[in-house]
Write an enzyme that holds these catalytic residues in place. Structure first.
Site, PDB file in Angstrom:
ATOM      1  N   ARG A   1      -6.178   3.788  -0.078  1.00 35.92           N
ATOM      2  CA  ARG A   1      -4.992   3.373   0.655  1.00 35.92           C
ATOM      3  C   ARG A   1      -4.377   1.972   0.213  1.00 35.92           C
ATOM      4  O   ARG A   1      -5.480   1.078  -0.031  1.00 35.92           O
ATOM      5  CB  ARG A   1      -5.000   3.515   2.221  1.00 35.92           C
ATOM      6  CG  ARG A   1      -3.782   2.756   2.764  1.00 35.92           C
ATOM      7  CD  ARG A   1      -3.960   3.058   4.260  1.00 35.92           C
ATOM      8  NE  ARG A   1      -3.612   4.316   4.787  1.00 35.92           N
ATOM      9  CZ  ARG A   1      -3.341   4.785   5.876  1.00 35.92           C
ATOM     10  NH1 ARG A   1      -3.265   3.957   6.857  1.00 35.92           N
ATOM     11  NH2 ARG A   1      -2.993   5.910   6.068  1.00 35.92           N
TER      12      ARG A   1
ATOM     13  N   HIS B   1       2.534   9.767   1.067  1.00 37.55           N
ATOM     14  CA  HIS B   1       1.337   9.759   1.731  1.00 37.55           C
ATOM     15  C   HIS B   1       0.797  11.511   1.704  1.00 37.55           C
ATOM     16  O   HIS B   1       1.036  12.100   2.545  1.00 37.55           O
ATOM     17  CB  HIS B   1       1.339   9.455   3.083  1.00 37.55           C
ATOM     18  CG  HIS B   1       0.190   9.094   3.943  1.00 37.55           C
ATOM     19  ND1 HIS B   1      -0.894   9.811   3.412  1.00 37.55           N
ATOM     20  CD2 HIS B   1       0.109   8.469   5.150  1.00 37.55           C
ATOM     21  CE1 HIS B   1      -1.908   9.451   4.493  1.00 37.55           C
ATOM     22  NE2 HIS B   1      -1.346   8.666   5.718  1.00 37.55           N
TER      23      HIS B   1
ATOM     24  N   ARG C   1      -6.778   7.239  11.843  1.00 38.25           N
ATOM     25  CA  ARG C   1      -6.924   8.560  11.460  1.00 38.25           C
ATOM     26  C   ARG C   1      -7.112   8.954   9.930  1.00 38.25           C
ATOM     27  O   ARG C   1      -8.092   9.629   9.662  1.00 38.25           O
ATOM     28  CB  ARG C   1      -5.727   9.382  11.763  1.00 38.25           C
ATOM     29  CG  ARG C   1      -5.545   9.866  13.122  1.00 38.25           C
ATOM     30  CD  ARG C   1      -3.892   9.912  13.692  1.00 38.25           C
ATOM     31  NE  ARG C   1      -3.627   8.444  13.583  1.00 38.25           N
ATOM     32  CZ  ARG C   1      -3.659   7.752  14.495  1.00 38.25           C
ATOM     33  NH1 ARG C   1      -4.209   7.943  15.605  1.00 38.25           N
ATOM     34  NH2 ARG C   1      -3.221   6.250  14.170  1.00 38.25           N
ATOM     35  N   THR C   2      -6.531   8.224   9.012  1.00 40.39           N
ATOM     36  CA  THR C   2      -6.632   8.668   7.733  1.00 40.39           C
ATOM     37  C   THR C   2      -8.034   8.546   7.005  1.00 40.39           C
ATOM     38  O   THR C   2      -8.640   9.633   6.726  1.00 40.39           O
ATOM     39  CB  THR C   2      -5.624   8.239   6.750  1.00 40.39           C
ATOM     40  OG1 THR C   2      -4.533   8.403   7.189  1.00 40.39           O
ATOM     41  CG2 THR C   2      -5.840   8.615   5.292  1.00 40.39           C
TER      42      THR C   2
ATOM     43  N   LYS D   1     -10.927 -11.705  -3.894  1.00 37.82           N
ATOM     44  CA  LYS D   1     -11.382 -12.776  -5.076  1.00 37.82           C
ATOM     45  C   LYS D   1     -10.495 -12.689  -6.345  1.00 37.82           C
ATOM     46  O   LYS D   1     -10.538 -13.174  -7.243  1.00 37.82           O
ATOM     47  CB  LYS D   1     -12.852 -12.462  -5.255  1.00 37.82           C
ATOM     48  CG  LYS D   1     -13.652 -12.752  -4.161  1.00 37.82           C
ATOM     49  CD  LYS D   1     -15.092 -12.395  -4.872  1.00 37.82           C
ATOM     50  CE  LYS D   1     -16.086 -12.150  -3.959  1.00 37.82           C
ATOM     51  NZ  LYS D   1     -17.529 -11.469  -4.397  1.00 37.82           N
TER      52      LYS D   1
HETATM   53  C1  NCD Z   1       0.974   6.777   8.664  1.00 36.99           C
HETATM   54  C2  NCD Z   1       0.920   6.242   7.486  1.00 36.99           C
HETATM   55  O1  NCD Z   1      -0.179   5.167   7.451  1.00 36.99           O
HETATM   56  O2  NCD Z   1       1.664   6.170   6.866  1.00 36.99           O
HETATM   57  N1  NCD Z   1      -0.205   7.074   9.267  1.00 36.99           N
HETATM   58  C3  NCD Z   1      -1.091   7.940   9.278  1.00 36.99           C
HETATM   59  O3  NCD Z   1      -1.800   7.808   8.134  1.00 36.99           O
HETATM   60  N2  NCD Z   1      -1.486   8.822  10.236  1.00 36.99           N
HETATM   61  C4  NCD Z   1       2.104   6.718   9.612  1.00 36.99           C
HETATM   62  C5  NCD Z   1       2.247   5.247  10.334  1.00 36.99           C
HETATM   63  O4  NCD Z   1       1.604   4.263  10.108  1.00 36.99           O
HETATM   64  O5  NCD Z   1       3.117   4.959  10.927  1.00 36.99           O
END
Ligand code: NCD
Length: 304
Positions: free
Chosen positions: A101, A129, A51-52, A80
């Site tokens: 991320r 997040h 999703r993100t 690397k």
């Molecule tokens: C979450 C995350 O990555 O922290 N997912 C997301 O971004 N929607 C929650 C999760 O991974 O459980």
């Protein structure tokens, strides 16, 4: 230049403004179709995501911009031995904005110190997040009409769940909010989060291991996955993974207007039999993620 590393980098007024923009995008998408023409978003994902990353990319595309990036550390020069600082210094020459991320807490903050373009934290380890929180806030606003006087239950892995930490920080700024923290003993909210955003602000809260017991008082129930990848050993994960499973029977104890949120991915903490209940808002929430990220990109790129 502004970055978004922590949800508190945005004032309450700025969050309101982002929500207003996202709602306007939902109502009038055509107005926004060319806003980021010739601009590029880089998604640097050193950790898995569906999703993100895809909602960030869809967001930039719907603004008329382009996207580039990688979706795993193995396909980048990190494999690397390149540092985050060097990666970002280089990528900020290729892109106008970066969503990152990383499994290490603080990596996006380090990135922001070496970047020539805005950095968005798309999840750092078990820490924060903020764009998931913006998604959660847009959903709460659309479903409940606002944030004040809500009793918010957070259930599952409150220790490693970064979405929980950012959501508590954000919600702690609204009047009349109460928190109900539902987790097994081993996965309790870290004391640094509890101290900074709940206790020191005198916000009413309770801690429990029983979801059933508190269900009738919740306005929002935020379910989370047990974060397997952050456990030191598999045995503990296996022991704790089924701590909470939301079923139609349990949801039957909730108010008629309670909403159920989940950042997703779901493993088995919400039975699929709950999906058709109108109170299950998690797929609407996932959809909102694209619109609030469009609003955020516009803000950080200072597009009018
Ligand atoms: C979450 C995350 O990555 O922290 N997912 C997301 O971004 N929607 C929650 C999760 O991974 O459980």
């Amino acid at each position: 230049m502004r970055h978004l590393i922590d949800i508190l980098d945005l004032s309450v007024a700025e969050i309101d403004e982002l929500i207003t923009t996202a709602n306007d995008i939902i109502d009038h998408p055509e107005v926004y179709r060319e806003k980021c023409r010739y601009q590029k978003l880089a998604t640097l994902f050193f950790e898995p995501s569906t999703r993100t990353r895809l909602s960030f990319e869809a967001a930039m595309m719907e603004l008329g911009g382009n996207v580039l990036g990688f979706s795993e550390a193995n396909s980048s020069s990190a494999s690397k031995g390149e540092s985050v600082a060097d990666t970002v210094r280089v990528v900020s020459e290729y892109a106008d904005i970066i969503a990152m991320r990383h499994p290490k807490e603080g990596a996006p903050l380090v990135a922001s110190m070496h970047s020539g373009v805005p950095i968005i934290n798309a999840g750092d380890g078990g820490h924060n997040h903020p764009t998931q929180t913006l998604t959660d806030l847009l959903t709460i606003q659309r479903e409940k009409g606002g944030f004040e006087n809500l009793t918010v239950g957070l259930c599952g892995d409150l220790k490693f769940g970064r979405t929980v930490h950012s959501l508590i920080a954000a919600m702690s700024r609204y009047a009349g909010v109460r928190f109900v923290l539902i987790s097994p003993e081993e996965l309790k909210l870290p004391s640094y989060v509890k101290e900074a955003y709940i206790k020191s602000k005198g916000i009413p809260y309770e801690q429990t291991t029983s979801l059933e017991e508190v269900m009738p008082k919740l306005d929002v129930l935020y379910m989370t996955r047990v974060q397997r990848e952050r456990f030191f050993n598999e045995e503990d994960y296996l022991r704790l993974k089924n701590s909470y499973i939301l079923t139609p029977e349990k949801l039957g104890l909730a108010k008629p207007d309670t909403i159920v949120l989940h950042p997703l991915p779901r493993v088995n903490e919400i039975s699929t039999a709950v999906d058709n209940d109108p109170r299950a808002a998690y797929f609407r929430q996932a959809k909102n993620g694209k619109y609030i990220r469009m609003a955020l990109i516009l803000k950080l790129l200072e597009v009018r």
